[in-house]
Design an enzyme around this catalytic site. Structure first.
Site, PDB file in Angstrom:
ATOM      1  N   GLY A 230       8.957   0.916   1.824  1.00 53.47           N
ATOM      2  CA  GLY A 230       7.811   0.650   0.955  1.00 53.47           C
ATOM      3  C   GLY A 230       7.022  -0.610   1.235  1.00 53.47           C
ATOM      4  O   GLY A 230       6.040  -0.866   0.558  1.00 53.47           O
ATOM      5  N   GLU A 272      15.200   0.329   4.509  1.00 51.06           N
ATOM      6  CA  GLU A 272      14.924   1.587   5.212  1.00 51.06           C
ATOM      7  C   GLU A 272      13.407   1.765   5.270  1.00 51.06           C
ATOM      8  O   GLU A 272      12.844   2.654   4.664  1.00 51.06           O
ATOM      9  CB  GLU A 272      15.624   2.782   4.545  1.00 51.06           C
ATOM     10  CG  GLU A 272      15.471   2.824   3.050  1.00 51.06           C
ATOM     11  CD  GLU A 272      16.207   3.985   2.389  1.00 51.06           C
ATOM     12  OE1 GLU A 272      17.344   4.296   2.774  1.00 51.06           O
ATOM     13  OE2 GLU A 272      15.614   4.574   1.470  1.00 51.06           O
ATOM     14  N   ARG A 275       6.882   2.595   7.535  1.00 51.89           N
ATOM     15  CA  ARG A 275       5.515   2.138   7.766  1.00 51.89           C
ATOM     16  C   ARG A 275       5.424   0.736   8.382  1.00 51.89           C
ATOM     17  O   ARG A 275       4.689   0.520   9.334  1.00 51.89           O
ATOM     18  CB  ARG A 275       4.805   2.132   6.410  1.00 51.89           C
ATOM     19  CG  ARG A 275       3.311   1.970   6.475  1.00 51.89           C
ATOM     20  CD  ARG A 275       2.735   1.875   5.051  1.00 51.89           C
ATOM     21  NE  ARG A 275       3.342   2.812   4.131  1.00 51.89           N
ATOM     22  CZ  ARG A 275       2.890   4.038   3.917  1.00 51.89           C
ATOM     23  NH1 ARG A 275       1.806   4.458   4.512  1.00 51.89           N
ATOM     24  NH2 ARG A 275       3.513   4.857   3.084  1.00 51.89           N
ATOM     25  N   TYR A 314      -4.425  11.111   0.380  1.00 52.10           N
ATOM     26  CA  TYR A 314      -4.423  10.042  -0.630  1.00 52.10           C
ATOM     27  C   TYR A 314      -5.750   9.291  -0.701  1.00 52.10           C
ATOM     28  O   TYR A 314      -5.818   8.258  -1.363  1.00 52.10           O
ATOM     29  CB  TYR A 314      -3.385   8.957  -0.312  1.00 52.10           C
ATOM     30  CG  TYR A 314      -2.026   9.363   0.146  1.00 52.10           C
ATOM     31  CD1 TYR A 314      -1.149  10.030  -0.709  1.00 52.10           C
ATOM     32  CD2 TYR A 314      -1.566   9.021   1.418  1.00 52.10           C
ATOM     33  CE1 TYR A 314       0.140  10.345  -0.292  1.00 52.10           C
ATOM     34  CE2 TYR A 314      -0.284   9.330   1.835  1.00 52.10           C
ATOM     35  CZ  TYR A 314       0.559   9.999   0.978  1.00 52.10           C
ATOM     36  OH  TYR A 314       1.821  10.302   1.380  1.00 52.10           O
ATOM     37  N   CYS A 341     -11.444  23.831   8.088  1.00 56.29           N
ATOM     38  CA  CYS A 341     -12.321  24.384   7.059  1.00 56.29           C
ATOM     39  C   CYS A 341     -11.846  23.940   5.682  1.00 56.29           C
ATOM     40  O   CYS A 341     -11.388  24.751   4.856  1.00 56.29           O
ATOM     41  CB  CYS A 341     -12.358  25.903   7.162  1.00 56.29           C
ATOM     42  SG  CYS A 341     -13.205  26.418   8.638  1.00 56.29           S
TER      43      CYS A 341
HETATM   44  C1  LIG Z   1       9.600   7.525   2.862  1.00 58.81           C
HETATM   45  C2  LIG Z   1      10.817   6.791   2.570  1.00 58.81           C
HETATM   46  C3  LIG Z   1      11.060   5.553   3.181  1.00 58.81           C
HETATM   47  C4  LIG Z   1      10.062   4.863   4.062  1.00 58.81           C
HETATM   48  O1  LIG Z   1       8.922   4.506   3.386  1.00 58.81           O
HETATM   49  P1  LIG Z   1       7.857   3.522   4.096  1.00 58.81           P
HETATM   50  O2  LIG Z   1       6.731   3.485   3.124  1.00 58.81           O
HETATM   51  O3  LIG Z   1       7.493   4.156   5.379  1.00 58.81           O
HETATM   52  O4  LIG Z   1       8.537   2.209   4.276  1.00 58.81           O
HETATM   53  C5  LIG Z   1      12.272   4.957   2.948  1.00 58.81           C
HETATM   54  N1  LIG Z   1      13.199   5.511   2.155  1.00 58.81           N
HETATM   55  C6  LIG Z   1      13.003   6.688   1.536  1.00 58.81           C
HETATM   56  C7  LIG Z   1      14.068   7.249   0.685  1.00 58.81           C
HETATM   57  C8  LIG Z   1      11.809   7.355   1.718  1.00 58.81           C
HETATM   58  O5  LIG Z   1      11.603   8.526   1.094  1.00 58.81           O
END
Ligand SMILES: *Cc1c(COP(=O)(O)O)cnc(C)c1O
Length: 421
Positions: A230, A272, A275, A314, A341
């Site tokens: 995130g 984890e 992005r 989005y 389309c």
């Molecule tokens: C999508 C997701 C991430 C990665 O999110 P980013 O925005 O790419 O950092 C990490 N953990 C879980 C459980 C996710 O669904």
């Protein structure tokens, strides 16, 4: 206005396009490695620190290999992603399975691979016990509900489908302990594409608080805290990247007070992220097909939302460079479109750009995560190739473009799959 730079010149890009027709995604290996190292270094105070790359962001084994060489694990959320990890030789605590609404066979595969399983719901404890058998190490995903403000993409935690409530977390640890689980982790993820660095420090505080509470109420010493993904990236040139040193220093301070201070060290910190690891270092390279002037001006590209659907999905901003025209005044207003389309197949709406002409090369920035991987085949659009710009400047194709044969390969209709002239 600030602008975004490209890792290649116009001449280099033209030479690449001679061998690899547009559209394609291209990733910058050098920048990915430098970013990975900076991230690891920022958290080097924490023994056992590990980033598990969220593989859904860019599930390509060549990128996985690079990140693995930099010491990253991977975060999977599906059977196919676990299989990919297996097929590149990953196993054990190099892998976390953070999925939801998970089928038994996926838990089984994760367990067979020795991956860390992150449960999404209290009912999954008995489900895993019954269908697979509980592993020795287990993690649970915490949803703090109204204890935490959500953000735009993920929404309010209490509306989110993910994770255990506060009470369920305590109950879950007690159940797991009783059932013989030996090692415990905790996870939360309450934001997506968040640019405020204090958000991640607050998230750590929330988890550390719960770690202390779990110890007091259950006697369980949690061994790792996975702060999820995130961390956002500056899609807009005027935005600022999240200051990792600030995040790390804030978390370290809390760690010393709340974890070490309560005798709960060592605690391994995991992330984890997807992005923030590869997002800024991937580019969608495309060419202008047509310029159309009606009530508005449209620049029609040879890429479409099947190659990058974030803007359509989005309304996300992706910066656009018209290659070779970086210094021209951006005084022409375009909707930059694909050929699907669907009227929302637009990479930008009303964007001020230099004058665009057919055959101009257009680069769409920040496509290195949740870009190619979100692709689809609706309207018979085929997924493009992925290329890697190596550290020495060579270019390698790391995934070929789809062909019509790929498109028809799932259809067992006489003559359709194996068309004979
Ligand atoms: C999508 C997701 C991430 C990665 O999110 P980013 O925005 O790419 O950092 C990490 N953990 C879980 C459980 C996710 O669904």
């Amino acid at each position: 206005m600030a602008d975004k730079k490209l890792p290649f010149s116009k001449e280099q890009l033209e030479a690449i396009i001679e061998n690899h027709p547009t559209p394609f995604h291209i990733y910058d290996e050098k920048a990915i490695r430098e970013n990975a190292r900076a991230f690891k270094k920022a958290f080097s105070w924490n023994e056992g620190f590990k980033e598990y790359y969220a593989i859904k962001a860019a599930p390509n084994p060549y990128l996985m290999k690079i990140l693995r060489e930099e010491g990253f694990g991977i975060d999977c959320s599906s059977t196919a992603e676990l299989e990919l990890a297996k097929r590149v030789g990953m196993s054990g605590d190099e892998i976390i399975l953070t999925s939801n609404d998970t089928p038994a066979h996926e838990f089984q595969l994760a367990k067979d691979m020795g991956a860390i399983i992150n449960l999404d719901d209290i009912s999954h404890i008995e489900y895993v016990e019954k269908h697979v058998g509980l592993p020795e190490t287990i993690c649970m995903r915490y949803n703090p509900g109204d204890l935490k403000q959500g953000n735009l993409i993920i929404g309010h935690p209490e509306d989110a489908k993910y994770g255990f409530t506060h009470e369920q977390m305590i109950e879950g640890y007690l159940m797991l302990k009783e059932k013989g689980v030996k090692h415990f982790g905790i996870h939360t993820m309450v934001a997506s594409n968040e640019l405020d660095p204090s958000y991640f420090v607050e998230t750590a505080e929330l988890l550390f608080k719960l770690i202390v509470e779990v110890y007091e109420k259950t006697g369980i010493r949690i061994e790792f805290a996975n702060l999820g993904g995130g961390i956002g990236i500056p899609y807009r040139p005027e935005e600022k990247a999240v200051d990792l040193k600030f995040v790390s220093a804030g978390i370290k301070k809390l760690y010393e007070e709340m974890i070490a201070g309560n005798g709960l060290a060592p605690l391994k910190i995991f992330f984890e992220l997807g992005r923030a690891i590869t997002g800024p270092f991937g580019y969608l390279v495309t060419k202008v097909r047509h310029i159309k002037n009606t009530y508005k001006s449209f620049a029609g590209l040879d890429a479409c939302m099947a190659n990058l659907m974030r803007p359509a999905l989005y309304g996300a901003y992706h910066h656009i460079t018209v290659v070779g025209k970086e210094n021209d005044e951006a005084k022409y207003k375009y909707d930059v479109t694909g050929s699907l389309c669907e009227n929302n197949d637009k990479f930008a709406i009303g964007r001020l750009l230099p004058k665009i002409e057919p055959n101009d090369i257009v680069v769409i920035h920040d496509a290195g995560a949740h870009g190619h991987s979100m692709g689809f085949q609706y309207n018979g659009k085929l997924r493009s190739a992925e290329l890697l710009l190596r550290e020495n400047g060579d270019v390698a194709q790391i995934r070929r473009a789809e062909t019509l044969d790929d498109y028809f390969s799932t259809l067992d209709f006489p003559g359709v799959k194996d068309f004979q002239v």
